[in-house]
Write an enzyme that holds these catalytic residues in place. Structure first.
Site, short mmCIF file in Angstrom:
data_model
loop_
_atom_site.label_atom_id
_atom_site.label_comp_id
_atom_site.label_asym_id
_atom_site.label_seq_id
_atom_site.Cartn_x
_atom_site.Cartn_y
_atom_site.Cartn_z
N GLU A 44 58.65 -18.41 -12.44
CA GLU A 44 58.74 -18.11 -11.01
C GLU A 44 58.08 -19.25 -10.24
O GLU A 44 56.91 -19.56 -10.46
CB GLU A 44 58.04 -16.80 -10.66
CG GLU A 44 58.20 -16.46 -9.17
CD GLU A 44 57.38 -15.27 -8.71
OE1 GLU A 44 57.68 -14.75 -7.62
OE2 GLU A 44 56.43 -14.88 -9.41
N ASP A 118 60.25 -21.22 1.01
CA ASP A 118 60.26 -21.80 2.35
C ASP A 118 61.67 -22.30 2.65
O ASP A 118 62.21 -23.12 1.91
CB ASP A 118 59.25 -22.95 2.42
CG ASP A 118 58.97 -23.42 3.84
OD1 ASP A 118 59.89 -23.35 4.69
OD2 ASP A 118 57.84 -23.87 4.10
N ASP A 154 65.16 -13.35 2.60
CA ASP A 154 65.61 -12.64 3.79
C ASP A 154 66.23 -13.62 4.78
O ASP A 154 66.71 -13.21 5.84
CB ASP A 154 64.45 -11.90 4.46
CG ASP A 154 63.47 -12.87 5.11
OD1 ASP A 154 63.09 -13.86 4.44
OD2 ASP A 154 63.11 -12.66 6.28
N GLU A 192 55.72 -9.24 -2.33
CA GLU A 192 55.00 -8.83 -1.13
C GLU A 192 55.83 -9.11 0.13
O GLU A 192 55.91 -8.26 1.03
CB GLU A 192 53.67 -9.59 -1.02
CG GLU A 192 52.66 -9.25 -2.11
CD GLU A 192 52.75 -10.16 -3.32
OE1 GLU A 192 51.84 -10.13 -4.16
OE2 GLU A 192 53.73 -10.93 -3.43
N GLU A 194 59.05 -9.38 0.31
CA GLU A 194 60.22 -8.51 0.29
C GLU A 194 59.90 -7.16 0.92
O GLU A 194 60.67 -6.62 1.72
CB GLU A 194 60.70 -8.34 -1.14
CG GLU A 194 61.98 -7.55 -1.29
CD GLU A 194 62.50 -7.58 -2.72
OE1 GLU A 194 63.48 -6.85 -2.99
OE2 GLU A 194 61.94 -8.32 -3.55
#
Length: 211
Positions: A44, A118, A154, A192, A194
């Site tokens: 990740e 980012d 998002d 977090e 999300e």
């Protein structure tokens, strides 16, 4: 988001160097030895405070997870979670992920997660986006032939950019989900960000791609 300085972070990370590894480049090509087993390696990039990687480690105990986070003030939260829950299938790197080839050997990784990266929305910052072609070249090198990139965000602009970038690089899109939470995927481990963005009414996008 500005992070609060934690003056104790350096000493704490040194104390927990069995979790957050110093000089991780020395383990290139030998990550399975680090974990002491032959389980798959998942990475990740930008592990934040660790909700996703610790959740995944508990859900998939037969997978080894490596989390990369450059901010000391943030990674300490992940280290605390890993330590408290005694999760042996996680190692953390307090590193910049711009040179993945210095950390992992060819065909050493089975999955790369890009969670709420980012978006770098200005055109002049395109090369900093983690789905820019120079990053894709690095992922292609470290991933096994069947390896995948899993992106969640998002930010619709980053999502659309990434789909185009994947396609232009010749990758195969295995999943394109325009509203992840609407499908009720019970295997989805939330980050977090999300949880925060979803609670504010933001749609969460996810895609999976392989070379």
């Amino acid at each position: 988001m500005r992070q609060r300085h934690k003056p104790w972070a350096d000493d704490y990370l040194k104390e927990k160097k069995h979790i957050v590894l110093e000089n991780p480049g020395v383990h290139k090509g030998e990550w399975k030895k680090v974990f002491g087993n032959e389980n798959p390696i998942h990475v990740e990039i930008g592990s934040g405070k660790g909700q996703f990687i610790t959740g995944m480690a508990k859900q998939y105990p037969d997978i080894n997870f490596v989390g990369i986070e450059v901010a000391k003030s943030i990674i300490v939260s992940t280290v605390q979670k890993v330590d408290e829950e005694a999760l042996d299938n996680i190692r953390l790197l307090n590193e910049d992920a711009s040179d993945m080839l210095a950390l992992f050997a060819e065909n050493e990784v089975e999955q790369v997660y890009l969670n709420f990266s980012d978006p770098w929305p200005k055109n002049r910052h395109e090369k900093r986006r983690l789905t820019y072609k120079s990053f894709l070249e690095q992922y292609r090198n470290i991933l096994v032939d069947s390896g995948q990139i899993v992106l969640k965000t998002d930010n619709r602009g980053l999502f659309e950019y990434s789909l185009v970038s994947f396609s232009e690089y010749g990758m195969h899109l295995m999943e394109v989900n325009l509203d992840l939470h609407a499908i009720g995927d019970e295997t989805n481990v939330k980050t977090e960000y999300e949880e925060k963005f979803s609670s504010q009414g933001h749609v969460i996008y996810r895609c999976r791609a392989k070379f």
